[in-house]
Scaffold this active site. Structure first.
Site, PDB file in Angstrom:
ATOM      1  N   ASN A  57      36.047  42.784  51.126  1.00  0.00           N
ATOM      2  CA  ASN A  57      34.778  43.287  51.980  1.00  0.00           C
ATOM      3  C   ASN A  57      33.655  42.259  50.735  1.00  0.00           C
ATOM      4  O   ASN A  57      32.193  42.258  50.026  1.00  0.00           O
ATOM      5  CB  ASN A  57      34.272  44.455  51.490  1.00  0.00           C
ATOM      6  CG  ASN A  57      35.532  45.225  49.731  1.00  0.00           C
ATOM      7  OD1 ASN A  57      35.242  43.841  48.790  1.00  0.00           O
ATOM      8  ND2 ASN A  57      35.219  46.144  49.604  1.00  0.00           N
ATOM      9  N   LEU A  58      34.176  41.439  50.370  1.00  0.00           N
ATOM     10  CA  LEU A  58      33.380  40.565  49.276  1.00  0.00           C
ATOM     11  C   LEU A  58      32.659  41.033  47.979  1.00  0.00           C
ATOM     12  O   LEU A  58      32.064  40.303  47.244  1.00  0.00           O
ATOM     13  CB  LEU A  58      32.271  39.836  49.644  1.00  0.00           C
ATOM     14  CG  LEU A  58      33.060  38.984  51.255  1.00  0.00           C
ATOM     15  CD1 LEU A  58      31.911  37.959  52.218  1.00  0.00           C
ATOM     16  CD2 LEU A  58      34.207  37.854  50.677  1.00  0.00           C
ATOM     17  N   GLY A  97      36.205  38.302  46.030  1.00  0.00           N
ATOM     18  CA  GLY A  97      35.885  37.506  46.591  1.00  0.00           C
ATOM     19  C   GLY A  97      34.719  36.587  47.181  1.00  0.00           C
ATOM     20  O   GLY A  97      33.237  36.977  46.626  1.00  0.00           O
ATOM     21  N   PHE A 154      45.902  42.384  50.214  1.00  0.00           N
ATOM     22  CA  PHE A 154      45.492  42.015  48.785  1.00  0.00           C
ATOM     23  C   PHE A 154      43.955  42.381  48.442  1.00  0.00           C
ATOM     24  O   PHE A 154      44.102  43.030  47.526  1.00  0.00           O
ATOM     25  CB  PHE A 154      44.788  40.391  48.753  1.00  0.00           C
ATOM     26  CG  PHE A 154      46.253  38.924  48.481  1.00  0.00           C
ATOM     27  CD1 PHE A 154      47.100  39.019  48.130  1.00  0.00           C
ATOM     28  CD2 PHE A 154      45.940  38.576  50.401  1.00  0.00           C
ATOM     29  CE1 PHE A 154      48.134  37.750  47.906  1.00  0.00           C
ATOM     30  CE2 PHE A 154      47.307  37.282  50.756  1.00  0.00           C
ATOM     31  CZ  PHE A 154      48.012  37.511  49.040  1.00  0.00           C
ATOM     32  N   SER A 163      41.829  45.332  40.352  1.00  0.00           N
ATOM     33  CA  SER A 163      42.850  44.908  39.961  1.00  0.00           C
ATOM     34  C   SER A 163      42.764  44.576  38.256  1.00  0.00           C
ATOM     35  O   SER A 163      43.070  43.810  38.212  1.00  0.00           O
ATOM     36  CB  SER A 163      43.491  43.501  40.170  1.00  0.00           C
ATOM     37  OG  SER A 163      42.469  41.937  40.269  1.00  0.00           O
ATOM     38  N   ASN A 174      39.819  53.056  46.162  1.00  0.00           N
ATOM     39  CA  ASN A 174      40.147  51.683  46.934  1.00  0.00           C
ATOM     40  C   ASN A 174      41.152  50.901  47.208  1.00  0.00           C
ATOM     41  O   ASN A 174      41.499  51.174  48.425  1.00  0.00           O
ATOM     42  CB  ASN A 174      39.723  50.369  46.142  1.00  0.00           C
ATOM     43  CG  ASN A 174      39.113  48.963  47.681  1.00  0.00           C
ATOM     44  OD1 ASN A 174      39.085  49.041  48.174  1.00  0.00           O
ATOM     45  ND2 ASN A 174      38.799  48.058  45.994  1.00  0.00           N
ATOM     46  N   TYR A 215      45.146  50.691  37.207  1.00  0.00           N
ATOM     47  CA  TYR A 215      46.126  50.236  37.919  1.00  0.00           C
ATOM     48  C   TYR A 215      47.118  50.164  38.437  1.00  0.00           C
ATOM     49  O   TYR A 215      47.224  50.136  40.185  1.00  0.00           O
ATOM     50  CB  TYR A 215      45.526  48.583  37.249  1.00  0.00           C
ATOM     51  CG  TYR A 215      46.131  47.856  38.341  1.00  0.00           C
ATOM     52  CD1 TYR A 215      45.437  47.540  39.691  1.00  0.00           C
ATOM     53  CD2 TYR A 215      46.782  46.428  37.726  1.00  0.00           C
ATOM     54  CE1 TYR A 215      45.552  46.423  40.015  1.00  0.00           C
ATOM     55  CE2 TYR A 215      47.195  45.150  38.014  1.00  0.00           C
ATOM     56  CZ  TYR A 215      46.611  45.197  39.665  1.00  0.00           C
ATOM     57  OH  TYR A 215      47.192  44.108  40.332  1.00  0.00           O
ATOM     58  N   LEU A 272      44.133  34.821  30.849  1.00  0.00           N
ATOM     59  CA  LEU A 272      43.481  33.832  28.997  1.00  0.00           C
ATOM     60  C   LEU A 272      43.763  32.884  29.704  1.00  0.00           C
ATOM     61  O   LEU A 272      42.830  31.788  28.830  1.00  0.00           O
ATOM     62  CB  LEU A 272      45.536  33.635  28.548  1.00  0.00           C
ATOM     63  CG  LEU A 272      45.182  32.912  27.630  1.00  0.00           C
ATOM     64  CD1 LEU A 272      44.632  33.599  26.179  1.00  0.00           C
ATOM     65  CD2 LEU A 272      46.879  33.029  27.622  1.00  0.00           C
ATOM     66  N   ASP A 329      48.727  46.003  25.916  1.00  0.00           N
ATOM     67  CA  ASP A 329      49.160  44.999  25.741  1.00  0.00           C
ATOM     68  C   ASP A 329      51.081  44.872  25.343  1.00  0.00           C
ATOM     69  O   ASP A 329      51.115  45.223  23.931  1.00  0.00           O
ATOM     70  CB  ASP A 329      49.161  43.807  24.929  1.00  0.00           C
ATOM     71  CG  ASP A 329      47.242  43.109  26.340  1.00  0.00           C
ATOM     72  OD1 ASP A 329      47.649  43.064  27.232  1.00  0.00           O
ATOM     73  OD2 ASP A 329      47.106  42.698  25.697  1.00  0.00           O
TER      74      ASP A 329
HETATM   75  N1  UDP Z   1      44.624  37.430  25.833  1.00  0.00           N
HETATM   76  C1  UDP Z   1      43.596  36.675  24.635  1.00  0.00           C
HETATM   77  N2  UDP Z   1      42.745  36.172  24.875  1.00  0.00           N
HETATM   78  C2  UDP Z   1      42.007  36.511  26.135  1.00  0.00           C
HETATM   79  C3  UDP Z   1      42.806  36.802  27.441  1.00  0.00           C
HETATM   80  C4  UDP Z   1      43.733  37.428  27.488  1.00  0.00           C
HETATM   81  O1  UDP Z   1      44.514  36.289  24.138  1.00  0.00           O
HETATM   82  O2  UDP Z   1      40.917  35.963  26.027  1.00  0.00           O
HETATM   83  C5  UDP Z   1      45.931  37.570  26.032  1.00  0.00           C
HETATM   84  C6  UDP Z   1      46.395  38.718  26.435  1.00  0.00           C
HETATM   85  O3  UDP Z   1      46.217  39.972  25.293  1.00  0.00           O
HETATM   86  C7  UDP Z   1      47.760  38.537  26.700  1.00  0.00           C
HETATM   87  C8  UDP Z   1      48.407  37.856  27.357  1.00  0.00           C
HETATM   88  O4  UDP Z   1      46.628  36.550  26.872  1.00  0.00           O
HETATM   89  O5  UDP Z   1      49.105  39.095  26.019  1.00  0.00           O
HETATM   90  C9  UDP Z   1      47.867  37.655  28.860  1.00  0.00           C
HETATM   91  O6  UDP Z   1      46.837  38.340  28.990  1.00  0.00           O
HETATM   92  P1  UDP Z   1      45.911  37.850  30.942  1.00  0.00           P
HETATM   93  O7  UDP Z   1      44.835  38.535  30.645  1.00  0.00           O
HETATM   94  O8  UDP Z   1      45.650  36.806  31.373  1.00  0.00           O
HETATM   95  O9  UDP Z   1      46.781  38.925  31.980  1.00  0.00           O
HETATM   96  P2  UDP Z   1      48.033  40.168  31.596  1.00  0.00           P
HETATM   97  O10 UDP Z   1      49.149  40.284  30.447  1.00  0.00           O
HETATM   98  O11 UDP Z   1      46.777  40.731  30.658  1.00  0.00           O
HETATM   99  O12 UDP Z   1      47.905  40.620  32.898  1.00  0.00           O
END
Ligand code: UDP
Length: 329
Positions: A32-33, A36, A72, A76, A91, A140, A189, A283
């Site tokens: 549905n873009l 994407g 997919f 997310s 969704n 999620y 990250l 986290d």
């Molecule tokens: N993280 C960070 N700075 C950012 C994005 C992510 O320090 O700008 C950290 C986040 O807290 C986690 C790790 O990097 O410990 C991976 O985060 P990401 O969002 O890439 O993936 P997730 O593990 O949440 O699916």
């Protein structure tokens, strides 16, 4: 016969589409873009529409001879899911139900499904195995687990075979540099580190007092091409009639946030400043997959998931596409 890829214009979907095309498969993409990008679909036929649009779906399934599905299409973002659960249930869960309705009506019995490590929640053991308890800590992850459970029942009742792939941290880009990770807003990250490098800004590091070797979170990064391999192997597994299954998919290697930043400095040959900010809610300190099951059952092997290759392929994509980053679909 064609393979229907829902969400094939997204990050992982577009890499799977490319690999299917490289293997001479016939591919139909449905997207549905909303998140994407149509230029990420490098071939096959692209239909722009929504799983929840009944008339559209009836047409897609009537007009095409679909052998099976790689699914997919979903929202997310963990943070967004905690602000707007309705969007995620509607969704992800209802959208998948609409897809299952068409599968039942058209006797389509194969689906590969993108699930997530977020189905586990805070792990009880590391590395995480497929039979460990699933206790999602966000909406999620809960919707993805609900989708997995729907597949279980549609399997028992309607004989639809499914493979659920529980991804850990997808990263990197196709080595061609033509497709890669482009989220808007970007939360992940590695693209955030690369954008910080491009803009000469500092990368925000979410917390440095976790109980890990350097105080920052440990994650299991898996190259998107290795992930794509797993989807193709899973589809073949279903073609061979081997039945339904659930697999983790990670590299079984943990990197701290600091280690990822250090690796990026080496690959880019550039200093990247760090700004330590408060922890991000929800986290977990450490997430590492056990990928033994998929290695054994599908003979899958990660080929590109060392951190240097992940960062250099992501960089190869980003340095050519960053001007379009955050701007357009
Ligand atoms: N993280 C960070 N700075 C950012 C994005 C992510 O320090 O700008 C950290 C986040 O807290 C986690 C790790 O990097 O410990 C991976 O985060 P990401 O969002 O890439 O993936 P997730 O593990 O949440 O699916």
């Amino acid at each position: 016969m064609t393979i229907l890829v829902t969400g094939g214009a997204g990050y992982i979907g577009s890499h799977v589409v490319k690999q299917l095309l490289d293997n001479n498969e016939e591919v139909l993409v449905l997207d549905n873009l909303e998140t994407g990008h149509k230029e990420a679909v490098l071939g096959g036929k692209l239909l722009i529409g929504d799983l929840r649009d009944n008339e559209f779906m009836i047409n897609v399934f009537r007009k095409n001879e679909i052998e099976g599905i790689i699914h997919f299409a979903a929202n997310s973002l963990v943070g967004e899911s905690m602000k707007n659960p309705y969007k995620y249930y509607e969704n992800n869960v209802y959208g998948t139900l609409c897809l299952l309705k068409q599968m039942v009506e058209h006797n389509i019995d194969k689906i590969v499904f993108s699930s997530t490590a977020a189905t586990y929640g805070n792990p009880e053991e590391i590395p995480i195995k497929e039979d460990n308890p699933t206790n999602p800590t966000n909406v999620y992850g809960e919707t993805k687990l609900t989708m997995e459970r729907m597949f279980k029942w549609f399997n028992r009742i309607h004989g639809i075979d499914y493979i659920s792939l529980r991804y850990f941290n997808a990263a990197g880009a196709d080595k061609s540099g033509m497709i890669g990770e482009r989220h808007d807003p970007e939360t992940h990250l590695i693209p955030n580190i690369l954008m910080a490098a491009i803009k000469n800004e500092s990368i925000k590091m979410f917390g440095d007092d976790y109980p890990t070797r350097d105080g920052t979170c440990i994650r299991d990064y898996i190259h998107v091409t290795d992930l794509s391999d797993a989807h193709l192997l899973s589809f073949d597994y279903l073609r061979q009639g081997k039945g339904s299954n659930i697999f983790n998919i990670g590299s079984q290697q943990g990197y701290t946030v600091k280690e990822v930043i250090e690796a990026a400095k080496v690959v880019l040959d550039k200093n990247i400043r760090i700004d330590v900010v408060s922890k991000r809610a929800g986290d977990p300190a450490i997430l590492i997959a056990s990928s033994e099951k998929i290695k054994k059952e599908l003979e899958w092997k990660p080929r590109y998931s060392d951190m240097r290759t992940i960062i250099s392929t992501a960089w190869n994509f980003m340095k050519n596409h960053h001007h379009r980053y955050n701007n357009e679909r």
